[in-house]
Design a protein around this motif. Structure first.
Motif, PDB file in Angstrom:
ATOM      1  N   MET A 132       0.854  -1.213   0.000  1.00  0.00           N
ATOM      2  CA  MET A 132       0.000   0.000   0.000  1.00  0.00           C
ATOM      3  C   MET A 132       0.885   1.257   0.000  1.00  0.00           C
ATOM      4  SD  MET A 132      -2.933   1.432   0.026  1.00  0.00           S
ATOM      5  CE  MET A 132      -3.709   2.906   0.597  1.00  0.00           C
ATOM      6  N   VAL A 133       0.762   2.054  -1.018  1.00  0.00           N
ATOM      7  CA  VAL A 133       1.561   3.278  -1.088  1.00  0.00           C
ATOM      8  C   VAL A 133       0.782   4.409  -0.428  1.00  0.00           C
ATOM      9  CG1 VAL A 133       2.737   4.902  -2.606  1.00  0.00           C
ATOM     10  CG2 VAL A 133       2.641   2.491  -3.236  1.00  0.00           C
ATOM     11  N   GLN A 134       1.436   5.014   0.563  1.00  0.00           N
ATOM     12  CA  GLN A 134       0.764   6.051   1.348  1.00  0.00           C
ATOM     13  C   GLN A 134       1.325   7.428   1.037  1.00  0.00           C
ATOM     14  OE1 GLN A 134       1.114   5.246   5.578  1.00  0.00           O
ATOM     15  NE2 GLN A 134       0.280   7.268   6.043  1.00  0.00           N
ATOM     16  N   LEU A 135       0.418   8.385   0.880  1.00  0.00           N
ATOM     17  CA  LEU A 135       0.857   9.764   0.674  1.00  0.00           C
ATOM     18  C   LEU A 135       1.072  10.394   2.045  1.00  0.00           C
ATOM     19  CD1 LEU A 135       1.284  12.029  -1.462  1.00  0.00           C
ATOM     20  CD2 LEU A 135      -1.130  12.580  -1.192  1.00  0.00           C
ATOM     21  N   PHE A 136       2.131  11.190   2.170  1.00  0.00           N
ATOM     22  CA  PHE A 136       2.484  11.828   3.438  1.00  0.00           C
ATOM     23  C   PHE A 136       2.661  10.815   4.561  1.00  0.00           C
ATOM     24  CE2 PHE A 136       0.257  15.375   1.195  1.00  0.00           C
ATOM     25  CZ  PHE A 136       1.388  16.161   1.009  1.00  0.00           C
ATOM     26  N   ASP A 137       3.509   9.857   4.314  1.00  0.00           N
ATOM     27  CA  ASP A 137       3.875   8.865   5.320  1.00  0.00           C
ATOM     28  C   ASP A 137       4.720   9.578   6.386  1.00  0.00           C
ATOM     29  OD1 ASP A 137       5.036   6.822   6.766  1.00  0.00           O
ATOM     30  OD2 ASP A 137       5.399   5.547   5.031  1.00  0.00           O
ATOM     31  N   PRO A 138       4.248   9.630   7.636  1.00  0.00           N
ATOM     32  CA  PRO A 138       4.984  10.385   8.662  1.00  0.00           C
ATOM     33  C   PRO A 138       6.390   9.838   8.934  1.00  0.00           C
ATOM     34  CG  PRO A 138       3.044   9.271   9.593  1.00  0.00           C
ATOM     35  CD  PRO A 138       3.014   9.021   8.139  1.00  0.00           C
ATOM     36  N   GLN A 139       6.614   8.548   8.607  1.00  0.00           N
ATOM     37  CA  GLN A 139       7.943   7.942   8.805  1.00  0.00           C
ATOM     38  C   GLN A 139       8.937   8.337   7.722  1.00  0.00           C
ATOM     39  OE1 GLN A 139       8.238   6.021  11.585  1.00  0.00           O
ATOM     40  NE2 GLN A 139       6.078   6.441  11.919  1.00  0.00           N
ATOM     41  N   ARG A 140       8.423   8.896   6.627  1.00  0.00           N
ATOM     42  CA  ARG A 140       9.298   9.213   5.490  1.00  0.00           C
ATOM     43  C   ARG A 140       9.017  10.632   5.021  1.00  0.00           C
ATOM     44  NH1 ARG A 140       7.642   4.680   1.415  1.00  0.00           N
ATOM     45  NH2 ARG A 140       9.573   5.040   0.296  1.00  0.00           N
ATOM     46  N   ARG A 141       9.731  11.564   5.592  1.00  0.00           N
ATOM     47  CA  ARG A 141       9.513  12.966   5.243  1.00  0.00           C
ATOM     48  C   ARG A 141      10.572  13.464   4.274  1.00  0.00           C
ATOM     49  NH1 ARG A 141       5.631  14.386   4.634  1.00  0.00           N
ATOM     50  NH2 ARG A 141       5.968  16.596   5.047  1.00  0.00           N
ATOM     51  N   PRO A 142      10.207  14.281   3.290  1.00  0.00           N
ATOM     52  CA  PRO A 142      11.204  14.775   2.345  1.00  0.00           C
ATOM     53  C   PRO A 142      12.143  15.786   3.002  1.00  0.00           C
ATOM     54  CG  PRO A 142       9.068  15.819   1.918  1.00  0.00           C
ATOM     55  CD  PRO A 142       8.851  14.794   2.987  1.00  0.00           C
ATOM     56  N   PRO A 143      13.376  15.890   2.511  1.00  0.00           N
ATOM     57  CA  PRO A 143      14.268  16.927   3.039  1.00  0.00           C
ATOM     58  C   PRO A 143      13.783  18.301   2.568  1.00  0.00           C
ATOM     59  CG  PRO A 143      15.292  15.769   1.188  1.00  0.00           C
ATOM     60  CD  PRO A 143      13.988  15.091   1.453  1.00  0.00           C
ATOM     61  N   VAL A 144      14.408  19.344   3.076  1.00  0.00           N
ATOM     62  CA  VAL A 144      14.061  20.686   2.602  1.00  0.00           C
ATOM     63  C   VAL A 144      14.891  20.960   1.351  1.00  0.00           C
ATOM     64  CG1 VAL A 144      14.085  23.145   3.184  1.00  0.00           C
ATOM     65  CG2 VAL A 144      13.506  21.445   4.939  1.00  0.00           C
ATOM     66  N   PHE A 145      14.235  21.322   0.263  1.00  0.00           N
ATOM     67  CA  PHE A 145      14.940  21.580  -0.996  1.00  0.00           C
ATOM     68  C   PHE A 145      15.088  23.075  -1.223  1.00  0.00           C
ATOM     69  CE2 PHE A 145      12.353  17.684  -1.704  1.00  0.00           C
ATOM     70  CZ  PHE A 145      13.383  16.785  -1.879  1.00  0.00           C
ATOM     71  N   SER A 146      16.258  23.484  -1.761  1.00  0.00           N
ATOM     72  CA  SER A 146      16.424  24.909  -2.045  1.00  0.00           C
ATOM     73  C   SER A 146      15.717  25.290  -3.342  1.00  0.00           C
ATOM     74  CB  SER A 146      17.911  25.260  -2.118  1.00  0.00           C
ATOM     75  OG  SER A 146      18.545  24.467  -3.096  1.00  0.00           O
ATOM     76  N   LYS A 147      15.459  24.315  -4.178  1.00  0.00           N
ATOM     77  CA  LYS A 147      14.783  24.577  -5.459  1.00  0.00           C
ATOM     78  C   LYS A 147      14.082  23.279  -5.869  1.00  0.00           C
ATOM     79  CE  LYS A 147      17.410  25.205  -9.118  1.00  0.00           C
ATOM     80  NZ  LYS A 147      18.544  25.740  -9.868  1.00  0.00           N
ATOM     81  N   VAL A 148      12.868  23.397  -6.365  1.00  0.00           N
ATOM     82  CA  VAL A 148      12.107  22.211  -6.764  1.00  0.00           C
ATOM     83  C   VAL A 148      11.691  22.341  -8.225  1.00  0.00           C
ATOM     84  CG1 VAL A 148       9.953  20.921  -6.349  1.00  0.00           C
ATOM     85  CG2 VAL A 148      11.249  21.808  -4.410  1.00  0.00           C
ATOM     86  N   PRO A 149      11.918  21.314  -9.041  1.00  0.00           N
ATOM     87  CA  PRO A 149      11.479  21.420 -10.436  1.00  0.00           C
ATOM     88  C   PRO A 149       9.956  21.423 -10.506  1.00  0.00           C
ATOM     89  CG  PRO A 149      12.275  19.194  -9.960  1.00  0.00           C
ATOM     90  CD  PRO A 149      12.544  20.013  -8.739  1.00  0.00           C
ATOM     91  N   LYS A 150       9.443  22.210 -11.439  1.00  0.00           N
ATOM     92  CA  LYS A 150       7.990  22.267 -11.614  1.00  0.00           C
ATOM     93  C   LYS A 150       7.553  21.022 -12.384  1.00  0.00           C
ATOM     94  CE  LYS A 150       4.857  25.629 -13.655  1.00  0.00           C
ATOM     95  NZ  LYS A 150       4.749  26.912 -14.328  1.00  0.00           N
ATOM     96  N   HIS A 151       8.332  20.663 -13.372  1.00  0.00           N
ATOM     97  CA  HIS A 151       7.936  19.551 -14.249  1.00  0.00           C
ATOM     98  C   HIS A 151       9.059  18.509 -14.356  1.00  0.00           C
ATOM     99  CE1 HIS A 151       6.382  18.272 -18.540  1.00  0.00           C
ATOM    100  NE2 HIS A 151       6.359  17.284 -17.669  1.00  0.00           N
ATOM    101  N   ILE A 152       8.766  17.297 -13.926  1.00  0.00           N
ATOM    102  CA  ILE A 152       9.725  16.200 -14.059  1.00  0.00           C
ATOM    103  C   ILE A 152       9.215  15.236 -15.122  1.00  0.00           C
ATOM    104  CG2 ILE A 152      10.913  14.284 -12.901  1.00  0.00           C
ATOM    105  CD1 ILE A 152      10.666  15.659 -10.275  1.00  0.00           C
ATOM    106  N   ALA A 153      10.069  14.899 -16.078  1.00  0.00           N
ATOM    107  CA  ALA A 153       9.742  13.877 -17.081  1.00  0.00           C
ATOM    108  C   ALA A 153      10.489  12.615 -16.686  1.00  0.00           C
ATOM    109  CB  ALA A 153      10.188  14.346 -18.462  1.00  0.00           C
ATOM    110  N   VAL A 154       9.782  11.483 -16.598  1.00  0.00           N
ATOM    111  CA  VAL A 154      10.471  10.251 -16.213  1.00  0.00           C
ATOM    112  C   VAL A 154      10.364   9.183 -17.291  1.00  0.00           C
ATOM    113  CG1 VAL A 154      10.628  10.254 -13.702  1.00  0.00           C
ATOM    114  CG2 VAL A 154       8.467   9.658 -14.752  1.00  0.00           C
TER     115      VAL A 154
END
Ligand code: IPE
Ligand code: IPE
Ligand code: MG
Length: 252
Positions: free
Chosen positions: A1-23
């Motif tokens: 089960m993939v959970q959004l905003f899993d309290p055990q796994r928090r993202p680091p603070v980013f100085s810049k975030v891409p608006k659009h990621i192509a994968v």
């Protein structure tokens, strides 16, 4: 089960975030074969990776993810694999659209109609319809997508408009071109990310990626998690995007 905003796994603070990621979701076949499994098992394992990446992108504040699911060149694969991929794309969309909807994801489709299974087209259109009022993150599924084909389709439609007298020849600009792309609202790609170590675009988002930061990670697609995408965003934040400009700063 993939959970959004899993309290055990928090993202680091980013100085810049891409608006659009192509994968470019690559490496499923090799992932499976390395485990003594058939290629289709690798595609199945890729589903959770996609959900993880979407969750990680939302948590980081990314607003657009475009995922390469089936290229116009992938028809060259064995009939069995093509059949599996068509059926699986349809199944994943149907199975996951409500979860994605609950995450606030708007689903779009970028690709060509000819050859694509009508049941897959219907599923894509249904997912677009159901999620059209969401705005947290736009997930564009590139299915039967080719970058050159997208440009050609745009050029042919522009030529039609020119001959119908709706478009003035000689007046076509980058903005006009943008209007004729599969998803005109898609912003330029900031981060072009490919898994599995291959270092090529394989015909993905050619127009939109003209100034994208390219990143090629050795990790195979089924091993991608939200932490992988966070590491990529962190490394993106350290790139110096100059867009042709230059600053003079001689060392003393
Ligand atoms: C990407 O994985 C999925 C699709 C192209 C649909 P591959 O199937 O290309 O896996 P590899 O590259 O052969 O390992
Ligand atoms: C690109 O991967 C297409 C998708 C991920 C859907 P491929 O595995 O098809 O690309 P090549 O053949 O290595 O260039
Ligand atoms: Mg591949």
């Amino acid at each position: 089960m993939v959970q959004l905003f899993d309290p055990q796994r928090r993202p680091p603070v980013f100085s810049k975030v891409p608006k659009h990621i192509a994968v470019v979701m690559d490496g499923n076949g090799r992932w499976a074969n390395a485990r003594g499994l058939t290629r289709t098992e690798g595609h199945k394992a890729g589903e959770a990776a996609l959900l993880e990446v979407i969750a990680g992108a939302i948590e980081a504040g990314v607003t657009h993810v475009t995922a390469y699911a089936f290229s116009t060149e992938n028809w060259k694969r064995s009939p069995d694999e093509v059949r599996f991929l068509m059926g699986y794309n349809k199944e994943v969309l149907r199975r996951r659209r409500d979860l994605l909807d609950s995450w606030g994801v708007r689903i779009r489709w970028a690709g060509r109609r000819p050859k694509l299974w009508p049941t897959v087209i219907n599923e894509l259109l249904e997912a677009e319809k159901r999620t059209r009022s969401n705005s947290r993150l736009t997930l564009t599924m590139a299915v039967n997508y080719g970058g050159r084909q997208e440009i050609l389709d745009a050029v042919n439609r522009m030529a039609d408009e020119v001959s119908a007298g709706k478009l003035k020849p000689g007046s076509i600009t980058e903005k006009t071109m943008q209007r004729f792309l599969y998803v005109p609202e898609l912003p330029d790609v900031d981060l072009f990310l490919r898994s599995s170590g291959e270092m090529r675009t394989s015909n993905f988002l050619l127009w939109q990626s003209s100034y994208a930061e390219m990143m090629f990670l050795p990790t195979l697609w089924p091993d991608f998690t939200r932490e992988t995408i966070w590491e990529a965003i962190d490394s993106f934040a350290n790139r110096d995007r100059r867009f042709g400009q230059a600053t003079d700063a001689p060392l003393n």
